[in-house]
Design a protein around this motif. Structure first.
Motif, PDB file in Angstrom:
ATOM      1  N   ALA B 534      37.334 -37.058  38.846  1.00  0.00           N
ATOM      2  CA  ALA B 534      36.037 -38.294  38.388  1.00  0.00           C
ATOM      3  C   ALA B 534      35.560 -37.233  37.809  1.00  0.00           C
ATOM      4  O   ALA B 534      34.239 -37.738  37.020  1.00  0.00           O
ATOM      5  CB  ALA B 534      35.512 -39.105  39.758  1.00  0.00           C
ATOM      6  N   ILE B 535      35.371 -36.296  38.400  1.00  0.00           N
ATOM      7  CA  ILE B 535      34.236 -34.887  38.335  1.00  0.00           C
ATOM      8  C   ILE B 535      35.556 -33.777  38.273  1.00  0.00           C
ATOM      9  O   ILE B 535      35.927 -33.297  39.193  1.00  0.00           O
ATOM     10  CB  ILE B 535      33.010 -34.427  39.410  1.00  0.00           C
ATOM     11  N   VAL B 536      35.341 -32.970  36.586  1.00  0.00           N
ATOM     12  CA  VAL B 536      35.883 -32.238  37.356  1.00  0.00           C
ATOM     13  C   VAL B 536      35.406 -30.907  36.005  1.00  0.00           C
ATOM     14  O   VAL B 536      34.515 -31.111  35.836  1.00  0.00           O
ATOM     15  CB  VAL B 536      37.487 -31.678  35.927  1.00  0.00           C
ATOM     16  N   GLU B 537      35.240 -29.390  37.194  1.00  0.00           N
ATOM     17  CA  GLU B 537      34.699 -28.095  36.138  1.00  0.00           C
ATOM     18  C   GLU B 537      35.561 -27.232  36.272  1.00  0.00           C
ATOM     19  O   GLU B 537      36.432 -27.078  36.484  1.00  0.00           O
ATOM     20  CB  GLU B 537      33.627 -27.513  36.952  1.00  0.00           C
ATOM     21  N   LYS B 538      34.837 -26.570  34.654  1.00  0.00           N
ATOM     22  CA  LYS B 538      35.217 -25.528  34.257  1.00  0.00           C
ATOM     23  C   LYS B 538      35.002 -23.984  34.265  1.00  0.00           C
ATOM     24  O   LYS B 538      33.424 -23.943  34.002  1.00  0.00           O
ATOM     25  CB  LYS B 538      36.432 -25.794  33.211  1.00  0.00           C
ATOM     26  N   GLN B 539      35.430 -23.105  34.832  1.00  0.00           N
ATOM     27  CA  GLN B 539      34.073 -22.143  34.363  1.00  0.00           C
ATOM     28  C   GLN B 539      35.317 -21.227  32.953  1.00  0.00           C
ATOM     29  O   GLN B 539      36.158 -20.667  32.887  1.00  0.00           O
ATOM     30  CB  GLN B 539      35.055 -20.839  35.720  1.00  0.00           C
ATOM     31  N   PHE B 540      34.310 -20.590  32.891  1.00  0.00           N
ATOM     32  CA  PHE B 540      34.386 -20.836  30.793  1.00  0.00           C
ATOM     33  C   PHE B 540      33.276 -19.589  30.935  1.00  0.00           C
ATOM     34  O   PHE B 540      32.593 -19.022  30.163  1.00  0.00           O
ATOM     35  CB  PHE B 540      33.969 -21.996  29.962  1.00  0.00           C
ATOM     36  N   GLY B 541      34.194 -18.502  30.819  1.00  0.00           N
ATOM     37  CA  GLY B 541      32.937 -16.763  30.497  1.00  0.00           C
ATOM     38  C   GLY B 541      32.342 -16.669  31.440  1.00  0.00           C
ATOM     39  O   GLY B 541      32.619 -17.009  32.820  1.00  0.00           O
ATOM     40  N   LEU B 542      31.516 -16.565  30.936  1.00  0.00           N
ATOM     41  CA  LEU B 542      30.043 -16.826  32.508  1.00  0.00           C
ATOM     42  C   LEU B 542      29.559 -17.713  32.223  1.00  0.00           C
ATOM     43  O   LEU B 542      29.002 -17.962  33.478  1.00  0.00           O
ATOM     44  CB  LEU B 542      28.941 -15.382  31.953  1.00  0.00           C
ATOM     45  N   GLY B 543      29.611 -18.746  31.684  1.00  0.00           N
ATOM     46  CA  GLY B 543      29.248 -20.176  32.101  1.00  0.00           C
ATOM     47  C   GLY B 543      30.113 -21.617  32.511  1.00  0.00           C
ATOM     48  O   GLY B 543      31.408 -20.788  33.223  1.00  0.00           O
ATOM     49  N   LYS B 544      29.423 -21.802  33.488  1.00  0.00           N
ATOM     50  CA  LYS B 544      30.051 -23.646  33.230  1.00  0.00           C
ATOM     51  C   LYS B 544      30.322 -24.566  32.515  1.00  0.00           C
ATOM     52  O   LYS B 544      29.364 -24.890  31.811  1.00  0.00           O
ATOM     53  CB  LYS B 544      29.476 -23.779  34.880  1.00  0.00           C
ATOM     54  N   VAL B 545      31.205 -25.277  32.591  1.00  0.00           N
ATOM     55  CA  VAL B 545      31.200 -26.727  32.093  1.00  0.00           C
ATOM     56  C   VAL B 545      31.292 -27.657  33.031  1.00  0.00           C
ATOM     57  O   VAL B 545      32.461 -27.797  33.859  1.00  0.00           O
ATOM     58  CB  VAL B 545      32.380 -26.659  31.024  1.00  0.00           C
ATOM     59  N   MET B 546      31.311 -28.663  33.476  1.00  0.00           N
ATOM     60  CA  MET B 546      31.599 -29.951  33.714  1.00  0.00           C
ATOM     61  C   MET B 546      31.389 -31.081  33.077  1.00  0.00           C
ATOM     62  O   MET B 546      30.643 -31.727  32.813  1.00  0.00           O
ATOM     63  CB  MET B 546      30.336 -29.886  35.555  1.00  0.00           C
ATOM     64  N   VAL B 547      32.606 -32.026  33.459  1.00  0.00           N
ATOM     65  CA  VAL B 547      32.902 -33.167  33.274  1.00  0.00           C
ATOM     66  C   VAL B 547      32.969 -34.705  33.538  1.00  0.00           C
ATOM     67  O   VAL B 547      33.793 -34.480  34.652  1.00  0.00           O
ATOM     68  CB  VAL B 547      34.504 -33.036  31.751  1.00  0.00           C
ATOM     69  N   PHE B 548      31.774 -35.346  33.834  1.00  0.00           N
ATOM     70  CA  PHE B 548      31.961 -36.968  34.606  1.00  0.00           C
ATOM     71  C   PHE B 548      32.591 -37.675  33.567  1.00  0.00           C
ATOM     72  O   PHE B 548      32.258 -38.005  32.297  1.00  0.00           O
ATOM     73  CB  PHE B 548      30.393 -37.321  34.950  1.00  0.00           C
ATOM     74  N   THR B 549      33.890 -38.259  34.109  1.00  0.00           N
ATOM     75  CA  THR B 549      34.795 -39.050  33.272  1.00  0.00           C
ATOM     76  C   THR B 549      33.876 -40.004  33.038  1.00  0.00           C
ATOM     77  O   THR B 549      35.323 -40.871  32.357  1.00  0.00           O
ATOM     78  CB  THR B 549      36.216 -38.542  33.661  1.00  0.00           C
ATOM     79  N   SER B 550      32.881 -40.924  33.485  1.00  0.00           N
ATOM     80  CA  SER B 550      32.676 -41.537  33.239  1.00  0.00           C
ATOM     81  C   SER B 550      31.336 -41.586  32.733  1.00  0.00           C
ATOM     82  O   SER B 550      31.249 -40.431  32.168  1.00  0.00           O
ATOM     83  CB  SER B 550      32.340 -42.867  34.886  1.00  0.00           C
TER      84      SER B 550
END
Lengths: 297, 739
Positions: B534-550
């Motif tokens: 449902a909620i996934v996050e990823k560390q990308f370089g120095l920043g963060k990416v977060m995805v809400f799949t709905s």
């Protein structure tokens, strides 16, 4: 009489002061122990007949011959005076050493007196020489029973003061003995063995039978001392301070060496050599003497 | 004689050595006298054995005299100081003093002198016992968590060391005995002296020693066994008896992002590092160095901790710092603790709405609820929200520079270009945050190709089919069952999990996540058979990416319409989380490096870092590959606030501009003064031979008794005596057997 045998022990003898008595005790004690009396046959052996001449003792007339032949013959017995024994007693200073009750010299006097007694008992002549570095006393050989007294008194008077010089002494004694017989040397032989043997050879040269009684003290052979000891030298030897334990082995070896040399020399010259120590019973001495004596006849 | 023997009195017994001689002489005096006839044999025997006898006697006498002499010497314990003799004996000593100067050594425990003062006294006394000119050597190793040798091994001017010791003060670091002993071992291994003495002078803090079940304990044991085997190993405990200490163990901000004009709560944690409870501990609270409040902690249990809260409203944006200080405690270094923070005027959020509403129907747009939620704050008392949301259409988005935004939100976006993705990637890589909501407009293929890039792109997972079915709402209800409740975005729900159960989803994208990757994390899952994320996050370089799949709005779920403000809370926390720039290198413990990211345009500028006691260093940005530019400062030995200023590009005379603040604090662990006892050490290290002394040179304690250091010569003498006794018996036996 049974008790006589105990007098073969020098310790027991030591308690008897009279030397002649001692000699008798020894001999009696010794003889008593033998199965067969040595008296039989001695000096009573028949030799030959001789025609009676006036003045002869009729005690020895052979009546059986007179009965057969009407001639008077005397029984002639063998003369035992053929054998003269000379006892040579060492009276030097070293002989006075004693570790027990009996000194070597005393033991030597026991031997000398008992052999004299025994010899005289057998109607033989016995003479005596006392010597140290020189001949000190001379008792000529006699068969007379009274002669015993002379021997005993001579021994009693002998003192132990001087050094030994065996060779020359033996030579001079050998020169003095004209008739061959039996020479009995009683000494601790504390002298050069070669020289002693040389002296003894002189006797053998004169066809004498020689018996050597080598008298030593038990302590002199065993050397059993333990403590630090100062040994005061006799006969002019210096004093020595020593730890006897450390010396014992070497000392005993020395003594054995010496004895072996003497024994070998004697054997070579057909001299009977008997080593006695002052604690030994005297029967050894007498047995040896008798064996020699019998062998001679 | 004191110069040569430890027990010179024993030397009177050397007279005993004459006993065998006297016995020998007495034996010569005491003898029996015997008149001896067989002197010739005796003389010959003497002649043959005299020499051997004399030698044997002298040999025995010598051996016996020697036995007595050596015995007396052994008991007298000789040591030779003259250089000639010391070469022959084993007296040239290498003294290796391993001295703890971590800040816990500053503890006074109610008396005048600190543990370090006692340690210094002991050091000075030890040094005064040395004879450098006669071959003795000294190595002084100071240690906290990194040992430093003073003037290497040997060849030291004692005066220099003594002066150094006089002026020595504690550092602000923690104790690490293991490291210190490693250094001691190195010195020991290089030492050529025949005698080595190691003195470990410390307050015996338990924390400084490796724990028995720690992984490195085996190595430690091996090391200390080795040291004790090669030297005389002494542990000197200079710590106070039954020490107690209060430590400000933590100062923390209750919010992730501090904005101006909102009341920020700070929690101050005070630890009682003593066995008995403490009452009424006064805590003062400072903001930017000015006292802003005081409070009293009523009671702290023995070996326990308590917290006290302070709040403050910042009126100005920019770097700030707070600190908390407790009143009285013998150990000063850990009585104060600092926190550096950045106060934000606003957090700029760019919300790209892929499904904007037709004019007049604002509430139909995709991002309507989201924008409203961020305007409201969950905190009823603060009327001001730090979040400023720019809503934007995809078309406008393509022409916007992202760098001025803190967070970019992509809500149900249908189109993307490679170019834009590249700028997004650069933006996130250099520290920006990206939040992605999915929805009906999202093109699965485009997203997978441009954003997922087989795992190399921004998306944490590959988009799959759509799960659930809006058309059949009654049979397609999904809830969140499996979630990481400790994740910061769920902070409001930690105490009330039942609120989470109200989250109902009808439809969502199934995302395939490679969960073996360390940079990807599934925060929550639906209860569908696949357990889709449902909620996934990823560390990308120095920043963060977060995805809400709905969806972001209420198209595919009912979240925005929940009455208790669950959506507001979740969105606010999500924004806080995505904005929380790592404090990691901003608030550090002593000895850890300070680090900050420099904007690309500032790479050529000069920065000045000023330490608390106003010594300044100039710093230049360093380029880090695939990352950007950073400033790095490693020397953080002082506690307090470090100020970073940016100098003007030209010499225009403009004042330097304050860039950032850093806080350096002591490690609260070092404030735990609990000691490790001799018995414990012996139990922990049963094979290690060491001597342990405590309370030396402290007020009312024992004085260090510096005996002249005896060599181990006595041991060899004792062995020699034993050997000679055997020789004597053997000789006596052989000699007497011969006799």
């Amino acid at each position: 009489m049974q008790n006589y045998q105990k007098y073969l022990d020098p310790k027991v003898l030591n308690k008897i002061s009279h030397l002649e008595l001692k000699a008798r005790m020894i001999v009696e004690g010794f003889i008593w122990g033998l199965h067969k009396s040595p008296y039989h046959g001695y000096s009573v052996e028949f030799a030959e007949h001789r025609e009676y001449s006036p003045g002869d003792d009729i005690k020895h007339l052979d009546w059986k011959v007179f009965g057969r032949t009407d001639r008077l013959y005397l029984k002639q017995y063998e003369q035992e005076t053929n054998l003269s024994s000379y006892i040579l007693v060492d009276t030097s200073e070293s002989m006075k050493y004693k570790s027990g009750p009996v000194s070597k010299f005393e033991y030597a006097t026991y031997i000398a007196s008992s052999l004299s007694y025994l010899t005289l008992q057998q109607q033989d002549a016995v003479g005596m020489f006392c010597f140290d570095k020189d001949v000190v006393k001379v008792v000529p050989a006699r068969t007379n029973q009274v002669h015993m007294k002379a021997i005993v008194s001579t021994l009693a008077e002998a003192g132990n003061v001087n050094k030994t010089n065996m060779e020359s002494t033996l030579h001079s004694i050998a020169g003095m003995i004209k008739k061959r017989g039996m020479i009995i040397l009683i000494s601790d032989l504390f002298d050069n063995p070669e020289r002693i043997l040389a002296g003894l050879q002189h006797f053998r040269y004169n066809k004498n039978d020689v018996i050597v009684f080598h008298v030593m003290d038990e302590f002199e052979t065993e050397f059993p001392f333990k403590d630090m000891t100062k040994f005061l030298g006799l006969e002019g030897y210096p004093d020595i301070l020593a730890d006897p334990r450390s010396l014992r082995k070497a000392y005993v070896a020395e003594v054995e060496d010496f004895v072996t040399t003497i024994r070998r020399g004697c054997l070579k010259q057909q001299i009977d050599y008997v080593q006695v120590t002052t604690n030994q019973l005297l029967d050894v001495v007498l047995t040896t003497y008798l064996a020699k004596r019998l062998g001679r006849r | 004689m004191e110069k040569f023997f430890v027990n010179p009195g024993m030397l009177w017994f050397t007279l005993a050595a004459s006993v065998p001689i006297i016995i020998h002489l007495l034996n010569k005096q005491r003898y029996k006298k015997i008149e001896w006839a067989a002197m010739k044999f005796l003389l010959n025997a003497m002649k043959k054995t005299r020499r051997r006898l004399q030698i044997e006697n002298i040999l025995l006498l010598l051996v016996r005299v020697l036995i007595l002499l050596l015995l007396v010497f052994a008991v007298a314990r000789p040591f030779f100081q003259s250089s000639t003799l010391s070469a022959l004996t084993t007296t040239d000593t290498h003294l290796i003093v391993v001295l703890d100067n971590s800040f816990s050594m500053d503890n006074k425990a109610g008396i005048k002198d600190t543990s370090l003062d006692a340690a210094k006294n002991i050091c000075q006394k030890l040094i005064s016992g040395l004879k450098i000119e006669q071959g003795d050597q000294l190595s002084l190793i100071l240690f906290d968590d990194r040992p430093s040798s003073i003037k290497g091994e040997g060849t030291i001017q004692l005066k220099y060391v003594r002066d150094y010791l006089d002026n020595l003060v504690v550092t602000k670091r923690v104790t690490d005995v293991f490291e210190a002993l490693k250094a001691a071992k190195e010195v020991l291994d290089k030492s050529s002296n025949s005698r080595k003495q190691v003195y470990l002078i410390t307050d015996c803090q338990r924390n400084g020693w490796p724990e028995r079940n720690a992984s490195g304990f085996g190595d430690f044991k091996e090391l200390i066994t080795d040291i004790a085997g090669k030297s005389i190993f002494n542990i000197v405990d200079v710590g106070a008896k039954d020490p107690s200490n209060l430590t400000v163990s933590a100062v923390s901000m209750k919010k992730q992002v501090a904005g101006i004009n909102e009341e920020i709560s700070f929690e101050v944690q005070v630890s009682n590092n003593g066995p008995s409870p403490v009452t009424a501990v006064g805590v003062n609270f400072f903001v930017d160095g000015l006292k802003q409040g005081a409070n009293i902690v009523p009671q702290i249990n023995g070996n326990g901790l308590n917290v006290v809260m302070f709040s403050h409203t910042f009126r100005e944006a920019g770097p700030h710092f707070v600190s908390a200080k407790i009143d009285a405690s013998d150990l000063e270094a850990d009585n104060e603790r600092f926190l550096a923070l950045d106060v934000r005027e606003k957090v700029s959020i760019l919300c790209v709405d892929g499904d904007p509403s037709p004019a007049g129907y604002i509430s139909d747009s995709e991002s309507y609820y989201f924008t409203v939620a961020l305007q409201l704050s969950k905190d009823a008392f603060s009327r001001h929200s730090v979040f400023a949301v720019d809503q934007m259409t995809p078309v406008a988005f393509f022409g916007t520079d992202l760098r001025s935004y803190d967070v970019v939100v992509l809500a149900n976006l249908d189109t993307l270009t490679e170019e834009k993705v590249a700028s997004l990637e650069e933006y996130v890589n250099s520290g920006g945050s990206l939040l992605v909501f999915l929805g009906e407009k999202v093109d699965r293929l485009i997203n997978n190709e441009l954003l997922y890039k087989n795992g190399a792109g921004l998306l944490p997972g590959e988009l799959g089919d759509i799960g659930g079915n809006m058309a059949d709402m009654e049979n397609s209800i999904f809830r969140i069952t499996d979630c990481d409740i400790n994740h910061p975005i769920f902070k409001p729900f930690r105490q009330r999990k039942e609120y989470l159960a109200r989250f109902i989803y009808y439809q969502f994208y199934k995302m395939k996540v490679d969960e073996k990757r360390s940079d990807v994390r599934v925060i929550a899952r639906y209860d569908d058979p696949d357990k889709s994320p449902a909620i996934v996050e990823k560390q990308f370089g120095l920043g963060k990416v977060m995805v809400f799949t709905s969806t972001c709005d209420d198209d595919w779920n009912i979240l925005p319409r929940l009455e208790a403000g669950e959506y507001v809370a979740l969105m606010n926390e999500t924004m806080n989380y995505l904005n929380s720039k790592p404090f990691l290198f901003k608030n550090v413990n002593v000895g850890e490096p300070l680090q900050t990211v420099v904007k690309v345009e500032d790479y050529a500028k000069n920065f000045i870092l000023t330490a608390p006691k106003s010594s300044s260093v100039s710093l230049r940005p360093i380029e880090v590959k695939n990352f950007g530019f950073i400033l790095l400062h490693k020397n953080t030995e002082e506690t307090g606030i470090y100020t970073l200023e940016k100098q003007a590009a030209d010499a225009s005379g403009q004042p330097p501009q304050m860039e950032s603040l850093f806080a350096v604090n002591v490690n609260p662990k070092e404030g735990i003064l609990e000691k490790i006892s001799e018995a414990e050490l012996k139990d922990m290290l049963p094979e290690v031979k060491f001597s342990f002394s405590e309370g030396l040179e402290r007020e009312g304690g024992k004085q260090l008794d510096i005996k002249p250091v005896a060599s181990s010569l006595w041991k060899y003498l004792a062995y020699a005596v034993l050997a000679l006794i055997l020789v004597e018996s053997f000789l006596t036996m052989t000699f007497t057997r011969k006799m």
